[in-house]
Design a protein around this motif. Structure first.
Motif, mmCIF file in Angstrom:
data_model
loop_
_atom_site.group_PDB
_atom_site.id
_atom_site.type_symbol
_atom_site.label_atom_id
_atom_site.label_comp_id
_atom_site.label_asym_id
_atom_site.label_seq_id
_atom_site.Cartn_x
_atom_site.Cartn_y
_atom_site.Cartn_z
ATOM 1 N N GLU A 125 0.846 -1.184 0.000
ATOM 2 C CA GLU A 125 0.000 0.000 0.000
ATOM 3 C C GLU A 125 0.886 1.240 0.000
ATOM 4 O OE1 GLU A 125 -2.137 -0.531 3.634
ATOM 5 O OE2 GLU A 125 -3.304 -2.245 2.900
ATOM 6 N N PRO A 126 0.399 2.353 -0.525
ATOM 7 C CA PRO A 126 1.214 3.585 -0.487
ATOM 8 C C PRO A 126 1.684 3.930 0.925
ATOM 9 C CG PRO A 126 -0.641 3.874 -1.957
ATOM 10 C CD PRO A 126 -0.849 2.543 -1.286
ATOM 11 N N GLU A 127 0.905 3.565 1.933
ATOM 12 C CA GLU A 127 1.269 3.845 3.325
ATOM 13 C C GLU A 127 2.479 3.037 3.781
ATOM 14 O OE1 GLU A 127 -2.607 5.183 2.413
ATOM 15 O OE2 GLU A 127 -1.856 3.120 2.308
ATOM 16 N N ASP A 128 2.876 2.039 2.997
ATOM 17 C CA ASP A 128 4.064 1.249 3.333
ATOM 18 C C ASP A 128 5.353 1.938 2.895
ATOM 19 O OD1 ASP A 128 2.187 -1.640 2.371
ATOM 20 O OD2 ASP A 128 2.615 -0.964 4.417
ATOM 21 N N THR A 129 5.234 3.039 2.207
ATOM 22 C CA THR A 129 6.408 3.774 1.742
ATOM 23 C C THR A 129 7.238 4.251 2.917
ATOM 24 O OG1 THR A 129 5.365 4.485 -0.311
ATOM 25 C CG2 THR A 129 7.163 5.856 0.533
ATOM 26 N N GLY A 130 8.556 4.081 2.811
ATOM 27 C CA GLY A 130 9.448 4.538 3.867
ATOM 28 C C GLY A 130 10.809 3.901 3.752
ATOM 29 N N MET A 131 11.697 4.297 4.643
ATOM 30 C CA MET A 131 13.010 3.677 4.750
ATOM 31 C C MET A 131 12.876 2.514 5.723
ATOM 32 S SD MET A 131 16.113 3.969 3.564
ATOM 33 C CE MET A 131 16.526 5.678 3.196
ATOM 34 N N TYR A 132 13.282 1.349 5.298
ATOM 35 C CA TYR A 132 13.177 0.147 6.123
ATOM 36 C C TYR A 132 14.541 -0.210 6.684
ATOM 37 C CZ TYR A 132 8.366 -0.726 4.752
ATOM 38 O OH TYR A 132 7.003 -0.622 4.585
ATOM 39 N N TYR A 133 14.584 -0.445 7.987
ATOM 40 C CA TYR A 133 15.833 -0.729 8.682
ATOM 41 C C TYR A 133 15.789 -2.109 9.316
ATOM 42 C CZ TYR A 133 16.511 4.347 8.451
ATOM 43 O OH TYR A 133 16.653 5.646 8.026
ATOM 44 N N CYS A 134 16.860 -2.857 9.131
ATOM 45 C CA CYS A 134 17.047 -4.117 9.835
ATOM 46 C C CYS A 134 17.632 -3.792 11.210
ATOM 47 C CB CYS A 134 18.009 -4.977 9.023
ATOM 48 S SG CYS A 134 18.507 -6.525 9.798
ATOM 49 N N ALA A 135 17.236 -4.549 12.222
ATOM 50 C CA ALA A 135 17.709 -4.286 13.569
ATOM 51 C C ALA A 135 17.988 -5.581 14.304
ATOM 52 C CB ALA A 135 16.672 -3.467 14.334
ATOM 53 N N GLY A 136 18.934 -5.526 15.240
ATOM 54 C CA GLY A 136 19.275 -6.682 16.060
ATOM 55 C C GLY A 136 19.424 -6.275 17.512
ATOM 56 N N SER A 137 19.046 -7.163 18.402
ATOM 57 C CA SER A 137 19.131 -6.864 19.828
ATOM 58 C C SER A 137 20.420 -7.429 20.422
ATOM 59 C CB SER A 137 17.932 -7.480 20.557
ATOM 60 O OG SER A 137 18.052 -8.895 20.583
ATOM 61 N N ARG A 138 20.689 -7.059 21.669
ATOM 62 C CA ARG A 138 21.837 -7.613 22.401
ATOM 63 C C ARG A 138 21.463 -8.907 23.117
ATOM 64 N NH1 ARG A 138 26.186 -4.280 22.794
ATOM 65 N NH2 ARG A 138 25.846 -2.055 22.420
ATOM 66 N N GLY A 139 20.202 -9.199 23.168
ATOM 67 C CA GLY A 139 19.746 -10.413 23.828
ATOM 68 C C GLY A 139 18.245 -10.478 23.724
ATOM 69 N N ALA A 140 17.658 -11.527 24.249
ATOM 70 C CA ALA A 140 16.209 -11.685 24.218
ATOM 71 C C ALA A 140 15.715 -11.955 25.628
ATOM 72 C CB ALA A 140 15.821 -12.823 23.285
ATOM 73 N N ASP A 141 14.606 -11.364 25.967
ATOM 74 C CA ASP A 141 14.020 -11.501 27.298
ATOM 75 C C ASP A 141 13.285 -12.826 27.401
ATOM 76 O OD1 ASP A 141 11.373 -9.707 29.071
ATOM 77 O OD2 ASP A 141 12.863 -11.171 29.763
ATOM 78 N N GLY A 142 14.020 -13.875 27.736
ATOM 79 C CA GLY A 142 13.393 -15.179 27.848
ATOM 80 C C GLY A 142 12.788 -15.657 26.545
ATOM 81 N N GLY A 143 13.347 -15.224 25.445
ATOM 82 C CA GLY A 143 12.821 -15.628 24.142
ATOM 83 C C GLY A 143 11.688 -14.757 23.651
ATOM 84 N N ASN A 144 11.408 -13.678 24.368
ATOM 85 C CA ASN A 144 10.343 -12.768 23.943
ATOM 86 C C ASN A 144 10.946 -11.563 23.231
ATOM 87 O OD1 ASN A 144 8.071 -14.149 25.181
ATOM 88 N ND2 ASN A 144 9.021 -13.584 27.124
ATOM 89 N N CYS A 145 10.444 -11.263 22.081
ATOM 90 C CA CYS A 145 10.899 -10.118 21.307
ATOM 91 C C CYS A 145 9.751 -9.130 21.154
ATOM 92 C CB CYS A 145 11.392 -10.557 19.933
ATOM 93 S SG CYS A 145 12.795 -11.693 20.001
#
Length: 127
Positions: A87-107
């Motif tokens: 959709e036109p509303e999906d227009t934007g800059m998309y960034y990949c991101a990574g965490s330093r860890g996961a809270d008990g497997g919850n993201c």
């Protein structure tokens, strides 16, 4: 050093599809959270989808549920975002991101939880 290389953006017509890729290096890929965020001009960065790399469990923003699919290729330290029914509303800059860890497997789809970022790839959807 950690590097996230995101790619795959481009232009599409409304209703079309694009696929984004992100490959990580220097990063402990297993048992972390990775995801995609986007930002449009004049708007704050918003979460799109995240994945816990340990199990493959995903979460999506309501705005993309049923249209976008986040997947991973564990052996290659890669994640992908298949974007359909754009959709036109999906227009934007998309960034990949990574965490330093996961809270008990919850993201969580919260940019504050992510320490590492790609440079971004532009997605433009025309009506």
């Amino acid at each position: 050093s950690v590097q996230l290389a995101d790619s795959g953006g481009g232009s599409a017509q409304a209703g079309g599809s694009l696929k984004l890729s992100c490959v990580s290096s220097g990063y402990l890929y297993v048992s972390n959270c990775m995801g995609w965020f986007r930002q449009s001009p004049g708007k704050e960065r918003e979460g799109v989808a995240v994945i816990y790399t340990g199990s493959g469990r995903t979460k999506y923003a309501d705005s993309v549920k049923g249209r976008f699919t986040l997947s991973q290729e564990v052996g290659a330290n890669k994640i992908y975002l298949d974007m359909n029914s754009l959709e036109p509303e999906d227009t934007g800059m998309y960034y990949c991101a990574g965490s330093r860890g996961a809270d008990g497997g919850n993201c969580y789809i919260d940019a504050d939880d992510y320490a590492f970022w790609g440079h971004g790839t532009q997605v433009t959807v025309s009506s």
